[in-house]
Design a protein around this motif. Structure first.
Motif, PDB file in Angstrom:
ATOM      1  N   ASN A 122      45.372  50.314  28.186  1.00 40.63           N
ATOM      2  CA  ASN A 122      45.575  51.096  29.172  1.00 40.63           C
ATOM      3  C   ASN A 122      44.480  51.019  30.210  1.00 40.63           C
ATOM      4  N   LYS A 123      43.713  49.949  30.174  1.00 48.66           N
ATOM      5  CA  LYS A 123      42.579  49.741  31.076  1.00 48.66           C
ATOM      6  C   LYS A 123      42.795  47.832  31.583  1.00 48.66           C
ATOM      7  N   GLU A 124      42.581  47.901  32.844  1.00 49.13           N
ATOM      8  CA  GLU A 124      42.948  46.538  33.408  1.00 49.13           C
ATOM      9  C   GLU A 124      41.706  45.669  32.898  1.00 49.13           C
ATOM     10  N   ILE A 125      41.973  44.352  32.822  1.00 45.71           N
ATOM     11  CA  ILE A 125      40.922  43.206  32.465  1.00 45.71           C
ATOM     12  C   ILE A 125      40.548  42.567  33.630  1.00 45.71           C
ATOM     13  N   LYS A 126      39.247  42.697  34.024  1.00 46.33           N
ATOM     14  CA  LYS A 126      38.730  41.778  35.153  1.00 46.33           C
ATOM     15  C   LYS A 126      37.728  40.831  34.569  1.00 46.33           C
ATOM     16  N   ALA A 127      37.406  40.041  35.317  1.00 49.99           N
ATOM     17  CA  ALA A 127      36.271  38.823  34.779  1.00 49.99           C
ATOM     18  C   ALA A 127      35.089  38.813  35.794  1.00 49.99           C
ATOM     19  N   THR A 128      33.849  38.634  35.359  1.00 48.72           N
ATOM     20  CA  THR A 128      32.650  38.157  36.314  1.00 48.72           C
ATOM     21  C   THR A 128      32.928  36.704  36.675  1.00 48.72           C
ATOM     22  N   LYS A 129      32.192  36.501  37.764  1.00 52.60           N
ATOM     23  CA  LYS A 129      32.238  35.198  38.524  1.00 52.60           C
ATOM     24  C   LYS A 129      31.905  34.037  37.475  1.00 52.60           C
ATOM     25  N   ALA A 130      31.213  34.265  36.560  1.00 52.75           N
ATOM     26  CA  ALA A 130      30.623  33.274  35.328  1.00 52.75           C
ATOM     27  C   ALA A 130      31.834  33.337  34.499  1.00 52.75           C
ATOM     28  N   ALA A 131      32.296  34.264  33.928  1.00 54.84           N
ATOM     29  CA  ALA A 131      33.559  34.285  33.326  1.00 54.84           C
ATOM     30  C   ALA A 131      34.721  33.692  33.687  1.00 54.84           C
TER      31      ALA A 131
END
Length: 87
Positions: A9-18
């Motif tokens: 129930n939480k969104e998945i986001k990414a860093t710029k490097a990832a």
């Protein structure tokens, strides 16, 4: 409109490097979601309690995703693919 996949129930986001690592291997956040749901814990080193490191085996390759719990969302901090050889 929700463009981010959800895990627990939480969104998945990414860093710029990832994001760059995902792009390099032609993967996206939905592939990370698949690794989190179907994979196994594969931490080779001790991580902080709020960090999850999961892997999934695909052919002779291991796909690894490392995410950190940021409260309202999960943040992908590393994605990697490496070869697997039986010993």
């Amino acid at each position: 409109m929700n463009i981010f996949p959800k895990y627990q129930n939480k969104e998945i986001k990414a860093t710029k490097a990832a994001s760059n690592e995902l792009w390099q291997f032609k993967k996206d956040l939905y592939d990370v979601l698949e690794i989190l749901e179907e994979g196994y814990p594969c931490g080779s080193s001790k991580r902080k309690p709020n960090i999850i490191e999961n892997c999934v085996k695909k052919g002779n390759k291991i796909h690894k995703a490392v995410i950190v719990d940021c409260g309202n969302y999960w943040l992908v901090i590393h994605f990697g693919v490496f070869s697997y050889k039986k010993r």
